[in-house]
Design an enzyme around this catalytic site. Structure first.
Site, mmCIF file in Angstrom:
data_model
loop_
_atom_site.group_PDB
_atom_site.id
_atom_site.type_symbol
_atom_site.label_atom_id
_atom_site.label_comp_id
_atom_site.label_asym_id
_atom_site.label_seq_id
_atom_site.Cartn_x
_atom_site.Cartn_y
_atom_site.Cartn_z
ATOM 1 N N ASP A 94 41.948 37.779 36.517
ATOM 2 C CA ASP A 94 42.416 37.590 37.487
ATOM 3 C C ASP A 94 42.793 36.540 38.034
ATOM 4 O O ASP A 94 42.215 35.394 37.866
ATOM 5 C CB ASP A 94 42.381 39.127 38.818
ATOM 6 C CG ASP A 94 42.100 39.882 38.536
ATOM 7 O OD1 ASP A 94 43.286 40.263 37.704
ATOM 8 O OD2 ASP A 94 41.657 40.904 38.269
ATOM 9 N N TYR A 104 30.739 39.691 30.052
ATOM 10 C CA TYR A 104 31.264 38.825 31.474
ATOM 11 C C TYR A 104 30.549 38.383 31.896
ATOM 12 O O TYR A 104 29.015 39.236 32.158
ATOM 13 C CB TYR A 104 31.674 40.067 32.495
ATOM 14 C CG TYR A 104 33.507 39.839 32.177
ATOM 15 C CD1 TYR A 104 34.287 39.567 33.027
ATOM 16 C CD2 TYR A 104 33.656 41.559 31.486
ATOM 17 C CE1 TYR A 104 35.730 39.614 32.723
ATOM 18 C CE2 TYR A 104 35.223 41.586 31.797
ATOM 19 C CZ TYR A 104 35.337 40.820 31.777
ATOM 20 O OH TYR A 104 37.626 40.416 31.912
#
Length: 417
Positions: free
Chosen positions: A127, A194
């Site tokens: 994002d 992540y």
């Protein structure tokens, strides 16, 4: 007449949808719409200008003849600092995405003819504001070698060097790897990792680590993500391979609030805003506002079928760190890697100097009142309005259930048809 009825029905559905939103969600939507309007105006002007410039360049250039070239299928690995970009994926209403710059470089360098003919796949979509150290894409790319000689990687076109000359300095290609023609960066990825970086501040790290261990394994994460029914996502079961919160670097002055920590989480696949939602809950646990066992309650879909309303964590600290493949023959051009390291060292220097300058200012102010336990370092990482009187998650208003969202979306879809 039929068109008018459809428009009215759609308008009614939109009103009903808005009435279900909380005040904070409405404010967020209004702010986002205003941003989108500004972006659309800017994008339209820039696209018109770019289109004029490209037409001028195309008229003056002889088109490249791809029919005379060999091709090969490869993985491309690159990093980007996403702070200045509007996310990874190209979108109609949004400019300045990573993919936009990437395809401009691929086409301008004549590595590919077009996105549509390149057999393109991405490993993950990040994002706005989110970075990646190891994003991977797969595509068909021009080769200077005959098919029988394509095992000679050192004789191939210097893909990373070609692209890095054209990419912005905070997007860098670092390696490439030959793979079979049916290999996909998305579907052949074994797992993704992540990292989320944050200062300790006043957080209870042990409680956060205890809570995050509860999510390891296969669970329904509908209460720890943003549901994306409109894009066809109705299955929210994901398998987390590992998750932990651990120290990255201790503060040299021995002030624990300035110690840097990281969440490291590995899964086969992730849901929209899954990690930022997870960190939003972990921050509440670290601050002592929730018990670690709240994570178990959120994962218990039978007893908690609707997601309680809570705030997302900030996007800046999030990084798609690693993508694992069976492909092992990564080719790295040493000179280009040297230039990339040099560039990152420059970024590190300038950003660390800024950080140290702020650190010195903080130290002077803290010493002036002889108070070293002011730990507000992570307050800014939990987005949204913070209530003065804390309300526990399980007592808060809830979002619409997944089943209700699916039903409403199907009705809306039928009325549009």
């Amino acid at each position: 007449m039929t068109t008018i009825c459809k428009d009215k029905t759609q308008e009614t559905l939109q009103k009903e949808e808005l009435q279900l939103l909380t005040k904070s969600e409405l404010i967020e939507r209004i702010v986002n719409l205003e941003k989108e309007n500004k972006q659309l105006k800017t994008v339209t002007n820039e696209k018109n200008e770019k289109s004029k410039n490209k037409d001028i360049i195309r008229k003056s250039q002889k088109p490249f003849d791809f029919s005379k070239c060999n091709k090969r299928h490869i993985l491309l690995k690159f990093y980007y600092l996403g702070w200045d970009y509007n996310g990874f994926v190209v979108q109609e209403s949004i400019d300045n995405t990573i993919e936009e710059h990437l395809f401009e470089a691929l086409i301008k360098s004549c590595c590919i003819e077009s996105r549509e003919t390149s057999n393109y796949h991405r490993c993950g979509r990040t994002d706005k504001g989110v970075s990646s150290f190891s994003q991977v894409i797969s595509l068909d790319i021009r080769s200077k070698l005959n098919p029988e000689d394509q095992y000679k990687l050192e004789d191939e076109l210097p893909y990373c060097k070609m692209l890095n000359r054209l990419l912005p300095s905070n997007i860098r290609c670092i390696a490439w790897c030959p793979v079979p023609n049916d290999f996909s960066a998305r579907f052949n990825c074994k797992f993704r990792t992540y990292k989320y970086f944050f200062p300790r501040g006043n957080l209870n790290i042990d409680a956060m680590n205890k809570a995050v261990k509860y999510i390891i394994g296969e669970h329904d994460f509908r209460n720890i993500c943003k549901m994306d029914v409109a894009n066809g996502v109705i299955n929210y079961i994901r398998k987390v391979i590992n998750a932990e919160v651990r120290m990255y670097r201790q503060d040299f002055r021995n002030i624990s609030g300035y110690d840097m920590y990281q969440l490291i989480i590995t899964s086969q696949a992730f849901l929209w805003h899954q990690i930022r939602c997870l960190m939003g809950v972990l921050f509440l646990i670290g601050e002592g506002k929730e018990e670690a066992e709240i994570m178990l309650e959120l994962l218990d879909i039978e007893n908690c079928p609707k997601k309680p309303q809570y705030n997302l964590a900030h996007e800046i600290p999030l990084n798609l760190w690693y993508c694992e493949y069976d492909a092992k023959e990564w080719y790295i051009h040493k000179d280009e890697l040297f230039n990339t390291i040099k560039l990152l060292q420059k970024d590190w220097t300038l950003n660390t100097v800024r950080s140290v300058m702020i650190e010195n200012m903080l130290l002077e102010l803290e010493n002036s009142i002889n108070y070293k336990n002011m730990s507000f370092q992570n307050d800014c990482l939990l987005l949204g309005v913070q209530s003065k009187v804390y309300q526990h998650l399980m007592k808060r208003p809830t979002c619409e259930s997944l089943e209700s969202k699916i039903k409403r979306y199907e009705i809306k879809k039928k009325k549009k048809e």
